[in-house]
Design an enzyme around this catalytic site. Structure first.
Site, PDB file in Angstrom:
ATOM      1  N   CYS A   1     -12.056   0.465  -2.565  1.00  0.00           N
ATOM      2  CA  CYS A   1     -11.460   1.516  -3.408  1.00  0.00           C
ATOM      3  C   CYS A   1     -10.215   0.998  -4.119  1.00  0.00           C
ATOM      4  CB  CYS A   1     -11.097   2.720  -2.551  1.00  0.00           C
ATOM      5  SG  CYS A   1     -10.323   4.067  -3.480  1.00  0.00           S
TER       6      CYS A   1
ATOM      7  N   ASP B   1      14.273   5.669   6.552  1.00  0.00           N
ATOM      8  CA  ASP B   1      14.179   5.375   5.120  1.00  0.00           C
ATOM      9  C   ASP B   1      15.304   4.490   4.576  1.00  0.00           C
ATOM     10  OD1 ASP B   1      13.116   5.549   2.490  1.00  0.00           O
ATOM     11  OD2 ASP B   1      14.489   7.177   2.025  1.00  0.00           O
TER      12      ASP B   1
END
Length: 377
Positions: free
Chosen positions: A190, A133
């Site tokens: 979508c 991260d």
């Protein structure tokens, strides 16, 4: 020989709680480099990222002898067992799911360290660089190319097995592992995540204006801009909206790792007790959660905004006390604004009184905002 080492490593990774492991080359991430340059041009970056785009997209800048990248994913829960329910007088905030349980930086790093040790026992002259991260590489780009999942329109990696509820980590190594193939993007037409984003931060498929993202805003330490205060709701750290509406996450509870299972009283804490926590108390209670990394100030500011969201009258005395006594202008000012939203005679009296003793110009502006809101009530 390398294929066998790869298969052995896959088996070992499963044994230590890695839910998915894939491999890719250490070649540059050209497409991601172009996207990051465009992000900079649009001023869409949060400021938390590594500034050097070359380091973020060229693995060999980080490990010159790098030949391949090992990408791993750990699934985390999307649902809470026995979640507490807030009610009038006992309102609750919510931490984003990625902050439930043990801080994922610790958990993923532990797995990467174990993998490194396993490799060192089998490979001489091993060179590695691991990241979780906060490293330089873009985790999502690595995971996408390695085939952990596809990069969704909500800017999350979506896996067939666990949805987008996965923590990512990677290790650059000088071992030339055979690479895996990316998997097909299944988002199709979508656009639920784009339509559901509370602040319009998802400006286009796969493009995020981080400065508008609630997940980013809840981690800032200054006054929250007016336009976002009514959109935070009861979120005190992070935002899951673009994940909870995703059809690919339907039915993905991911109750796999005990260390990520949330303590309901921490994941959905009572708001009012948060307001007066000392640094020591905050660290003791929330220090093992990823959402504690910015300290207590953003959490307390967000708790004040959540109490305003609920128009929680029982919090008025506590907010008045913060307005009078807290040494932090952001907390005093946000309390003033919240008092204006909640309303009532006591709130009005406190704001009028504060105008006479408050010296900070930013707080005075917030007091006047609060009085203006009371006037409109």
């Amino acid at each position: 020989m390398l294929e066998q080492l790869k298969q052995d490593l896959i088996e070992y990774a499963k044994s230590i709680g890695v839910d998915k492991i894939r491999f890719t080359t250490a070649s540059p991430f050209i497409e991601m480099k172009n996207r990051l340059k465009r992000q900079q041009e649009l001023n869409y970056q949060s400021g938390f990222e590594e500034e050097d785009i070359e380091k973020r997209t060229e693995p060999k800048q980080l490990l010159p002898e790098g030949e391949s990248i090992i990408a791993i994913a750990l699934a985390y829960p999307s649902k809470m067992k026995n979640p507490p329910t807030g009610k009038r007088g006992e309102r609750r905030g919510i931490f984003a799911r990625a902050s439930w349980g043990l801080d994922y930086h610790v958990a993923v790093r532990e797995r990467l360290d174990l993998i490194e040790n396993w490799l060192r026992e089998r490979v001489s002259n091993l060179s590695v660089k691991s990241m979780v991260d906060t490293g330089e590489l873009v985790d999502r780009a690595v995971a996408e190319r390695a085939g952990i999942g596809w990069s969704g329109k909500n800017c999350s990696i979506i896996t067939p097995e666990f949805g987008s509820y996965v923590y990512l980590g990677e290790m650059i190594t000088n071992i030339p592992f055979p690479p895996d193939e990316p998997i097909e993007n299944e988002c199709g037409d979508c656009r639920l995540c784009l339509d559901a984003c509370p602040t319009g931060a998802l400006v286009d498929a796969g493009r995020l204006n981080a400065k508008r993202c609630i997940a980013f805003l809840t981690q800032t330490k200054d006054f929250l801009p007016d336009e976002f205060r009514g959109k935070i709701g009861n979120r005190i750290y992070g935002c899951d909206t673009c994940q909870t509406v995703c059809p690919k996450n339907k039915g993905k509870a991911n109750w796999i790792h005990d260390e990520f299972m949330p303590d309901p009283e921490l994941a959905k804490p009572l708001l009012t007790p948060l307001l007066k926590l000392s640094n020591k108390e905050f660290k003791k209670k929330f220090g093992t959660m990823a959402g504690s990394w910015r300290g207590k100030k953003p959490i307390q500011r967000n708790a004040i905004l959540a109490l305003a969201h609920f128009k929680e009258q029982s919090a008025v005395p506590d907010l008045i006390e913060l307005l009078k006594e807290d040494e932090r202008p952001v907390i005093r000012g946000t309390s003033a604004w919240a008092l204006g939203v909640i309303g009532g005679e006591k709130a009005k009296e406190a704001l009028l009184e504060a105008l006479h003793y408050e010296k900070d110009e930013d707080v005075i502006i917030e007091i006047k905002k609060g009085l203006e809101l009371l006037g409109k009530a």
